[in-house]
Design a protein around this motif. Structure first.
Motif, PDB file in Angstrom:
ATOM      1  N   PHE A  81       1.096   5.022   1.634  1.00  0.00           N
ATOM      2  CA  PHE A  81       0.115   4.112   1.078  1.00  0.00           C
ATOM      3  C   PHE A  81      -0.850   4.802   0.117  1.00  0.00           C
ATOM      4  O   PHE A  81      -1.799   4.189  -0.360  1.00  0.00           O
ATOM      5  N   ALA A  82      -0.592   6.085  -0.147  1.00  0.00           N
ATOM      6  CA  ALA A  82      -1.307   6.761  -1.226  1.00  0.00           C
ATOM      7  C   ALA A  82      -0.617   6.529  -2.561  1.00  0.00           C
ATOM      8  O   ALA A  82      -1.154   6.870  -3.613  1.00  0.00           O
ATOM      9  N   ASP A  83       0.566   5.930  -2.512  1.00  0.00           N
ATOM     10  CA  ASP A  83       1.344   5.643  -3.714  1.00  0.00           C
ATOM     11  C   ASP A  83       0.937   4.259  -4.233  1.00  0.00           C
ATOM     12  O   ASP A  83       1.190   3.251  -3.577  1.00  0.00           O
ATOM     13  N   PRO A  84       0.291   4.183  -5.402  1.00  0.00           N
ATOM     14  CA  PRO A  84      -0.157   2.879  -5.917  1.00  0.00           C
ATOM     15  C   PRO A  84       0.970   1.865  -6.051  1.00  0.00           C
ATOM     16  O   PRO A  84       0.762   0.665  -5.824  1.00  0.00           O
TER      17      PRO A  84
ATOM     18  N   GLY B 194      -3.622  -4.748   3.727  1.00  0.00           N
ATOM     19  CA  GLY B 194      -2.741  -5.689   3.036  1.00  0.00           C
ATOM     20  C   GLY B 194      -3.305  -7.090   3.073  1.00  0.00           C
ATOM     21  O   GLY B 194      -3.160  -7.852   2.124  1.00  0.00           O
ATOM     22  N   GLY B 195      -3.900  -7.464   4.203  1.00  0.00           N
ATOM     23  CA  GLY B 195      -4.624  -8.716   4.301  1.00  0.00           C
ATOM     24  C   GLY B 195      -3.782  -9.960   4.455  1.00  0.00           C
ATOM     25  O   GLY B 195      -4.315 -11.080   4.375  1.00  0.00           O
ATOM     26  N   LEU B 196      -2.482  -9.829   4.717  1.00  0.00           N
ATOM     27  CA  LEU B 196      -1.640 -11.021   4.756  1.00  0.00           C
ATOM     28  C   LEU B 196      -1.986 -11.925   5.932  1.00  0.00           C
ATOM     29  O   LEU B 196      -2.101 -13.147   5.777  1.00  0.00           O
ATOM     30  N   GLU B 197      -2.154 -11.346   7.128  1.00  0.00           N
ATOM     31  CA  GLU B 197      -2.528 -12.179   8.262  1.00  0.00           C
ATOM     32  C   GLU B 197      -3.975 -12.635   8.152  1.00  0.00           C
ATOM     33  O   GLU B 197      -4.309 -13.764   8.533  1.00  0.00           O
ATOM     34  N   LEU B 198      -4.845 -11.794   7.597  1.00  0.00           N
ATOM     35  CA  LEU B 198      -6.223 -12.207   7.376  1.00  0.00           C
ATOM     36  C   LEU B 198      -6.281 -13.429   6.465  1.00  0.00           C
ATOM     37  O   LEU B 198      -7.005 -14.397   6.749  1.00  0.00           O
ATOM     38  N   ARG B 199      -5.541 -13.398   5.388  1.00  0.00           N
ATOM     39  CA  ARG B 199      -5.539 -14.518   4.449  1.00  0.00           C
ATOM     40  C   ARG B 199      -5.015 -15.784   5.106  1.00  0.00           C
ATOM     41  O   ARG B 199      -5.596 -16.869   4.953  1.00  0.00           O
ATOM     42  N   ALA B 200      -3.925 -15.658   5.864  1.00  0.00           N
ATOM     43  CA  ALA B 200      -3.345 -16.833   6.521  1.00  0.00           C
ATOM     44  C   ALA B 200      -4.323 -17.433   7.527  1.00  0.00           C
ATOM     45  O   ALA B 200      -4.515 -18.655   7.586  1.00  0.00           O
TER      46      ALA B 200
ATOM     47  N   PRO C 188      -6.506   2.218   8.802  1.00  0.00           N
ATOM     48  CA  PRO C 188      -6.816   3.577   8.356  1.00  0.00           C
ATOM     49  C   PRO C 188      -6.548   3.845   6.886  1.00  0.00           C
ATOM     50  O   PRO C 188      -6.914   4.912   6.381  1.00  0.00           O
ATOM     51  N   ALA C 189      -5.912   2.917   6.180  1.00  0.00           N
ATOM     52  CA  ALA C 189      -5.523   3.146   4.784  1.00  0.00           C
ATOM     53  C   ALA C 189      -6.498   2.426   3.850  1.00  0.00           C
ATOM     54  O   ALA C 189      -6.505   1.203   3.770  1.00  0.00           O
ATOM     55  N   ARG C 190      -7.300   3.197   3.130  1.00  0.00           N
ATOM     56  CA  ARG C 190      -8.313   2.604   2.263  1.00  0.00           C
ATOM     57  C   ARG C 190      -7.693   1.722   1.193  1.00  0.00           C
ATOM     58  O   ARG C 190      -8.194   0.625   0.900  1.00  0.00           O
ATOM     59  N   ALA C 191      -6.577   2.178   0.598  1.00  0.00           N
ATOM     60  CA  ALA C 191      -5.949   1.387  -0.464  1.00  0.00           C
ATOM     61  C   ALA C 191      -5.465   0.045   0.066  1.00  0.00           C
ATOM     62  O   ALA C 191      -5.518  -0.972  -0.630  1.00  0.00           O
ATOM     63  N   MET C 192      -5.000   0.035   1.324  1.00  0.00           N
ATOM     64  CA  MET C 192      -4.537  -1.223   1.905  1.00  0.00           C
ATOM     65  C   MET C 192      -5.700  -2.159   2.224  1.00  0.00           C
ATOM     66  O   MET C 192      -5.577  -3.375   2.139  1.00  0.00           O
ATOM     67  N   LEU C 193      -6.848  -1.597   2.576  1.00  0.00           N
ATOM     68  CA  LEU C 193      -8.029  -2.440   2.780  1.00  0.00           C
ATOM     69  C   LEU C 193      -8.496  -3.045   1.457  1.00  0.00           C
ATOM     70  O   LEU C 193      -8.935  -4.195   1.420  1.00  0.00           O
ATOM     71  N   ASP C 194      -8.401  -2.273   0.390  1.00  0.00           N
ATOM     72  CA  ASP C 194      -8.733  -2.821  -0.930  1.00  0.00           C
ATOM     73  C   ASP C 194      -7.803  -3.983  -1.262  1.00  0.00           C
ATOM     74  O   ASP C 194      -8.229  -5.006  -1.826  1.00  0.00           O
ATOM     75  N   LEU C 195      -6.531  -3.820  -0.913  1.00  0.00           N
ATOM     76  CA  LEU C 195      -5.564  -4.897  -1.130  1.00  0.00           C
ATOM     77  C   LEU C 195      -5.940  -6.122  -0.303  1.00  0.00           C
ATOM     78  O   LEU C 195      -5.821  -7.268  -0.762  1.00  0.00           O
ATOM     79  N   ALA C 196      -6.410  -5.887   0.916  1.00  0.00           N
ATOM     80  CA  ALA C 196      -6.818  -6.998   1.780  1.00  0.00           C
ATOM     81  C   ALA C 196      -7.992  -7.758   1.180  1.00  0.00           C
ATOM     82  O   ALA C 196      -8.025  -8.994   1.224  1.00  0.00           O
ATOM     83  N   ARG C 197      -8.950  -7.041   0.626  1.00  0.00           N
ATOM     84  CA  ARG C 197     -10.100  -7.718  -0.006  1.00  0.00           C
ATOM     85  C   ARG C 197      -9.623  -8.629  -1.131  1.00  0.00           C
ATOM     86  O   ARG C 197     -10.089  -9.754  -1.285  1.00  0.00           O
TER      87      ARG C 197
END
Length: 231
Positions: free
Chosen positions: A13-16, A61-67, A82-91
């Motif tokens: 998840f460090a890979d954009p 990733g935020g998929l379940e949050l969005r649903a 734990p993955a900052r980039a994935m939390l950004d995606l969730a936002r």
């Protein structure tokens, strides 16, 4: 795989490019992915109030949050990953509903003490070995109100002589759903090599040991299982 092993997994998840393509992956590998989210909401809504506060572990990733945010506009969420980039995606996935979600970079130990009205952990616990899975489940239960529901779903399939057949079905579904065959077989081999996979019976034992009661399977799809249980 314990927490240190989970950190190794986070390298992807460090890979954009991997982060940007994340949303396309789960529907290809998890049968009934959108339905899993709908069922999760229904199971929570049976018990929680209209203004529920829900803990979501593995919220990146935020998929379940969005649903859940879309279906239940009165709920608010604390998401931990734990993955900052994935939390950004969730936002980004939450859009305007991000105001109802506190997103925390970390593990279960970094989550607030609650108590929460309910908890969700989807497609996450299989990254942890049995001991760490149990410890994490205890920490989730300790953050819940008495009787609050916990919905968990992750890779869980027989670890006997049929293991290879189940893994073939896992790859076959992904290919039938449009995944690149090379990538699908690579994912199969990665799951096959994982030493932290448990049988459904083993996963239910983890929940019992963690103190959850009335453990009920509600979802079974090839190598995936889901349960609802109560604190």
């Amino acid at each position: 795989m314990a927490i240190d092993g989970a950190r190794t997994f986070l390298d992807k998840f460090a890979d954009p490019a991997a982060v940007a393509d994340y949303a396309a992956g789960p529907p290809r590998y998890v049968p009934g992915f959108a339905d899993l989210h709908r069922m999760t909401g229904i199971l929570l809504a049976e018990q929680v109030p209209d203004d529920a506060h829900i803990l979501v572990l593995g919220a990146g990733g935020g998929l379940e949050l969005r649903a859940l945010a879309t279906a239940y506009p009165g709920w608010r969420f604390t998401g931990v990953d734990p993955a900052r980039a994935m939390l950004d995606l969730a936002r980004g996935a939450l859009g305007a509903d991000a105001r109802r979600a506190e997103l925390i970079e970390g593990y279960i130990d970094d989550a607030p003490s609650g108590p929460f009205d309910g908890a969700v952990c989807l497609l996450t616990l299989h990254f942890l070995d049995a001991a760490e899975r149990t410890r994490t489940s205890v920490q989730i239960r300790d953050r819940l109100k008495p009787g609050a529901p916990f919905v968990a779903a992750h890779a869980s399939f027989p670890q006997d002589e049929t293991r290879g057949q189940w893994l073939d079905r896992y790859a076959g579904f992904a290919i039938a759903s449009g995944a690149d065959p090379v990538q699908a077989h690579g994912a199969r081999d990665a799951v096959s090599a994982a030493l932290n996979m448990l049988s459904p019976e083993g996963d239910e034992a983890v929940l019992r040991t963690a103190g959850f009661r009335d453990i009920t399977p509600f979802y079974m799809a090839f190598t995936w299982r889901g349960w609802v249980s109560y604190a």
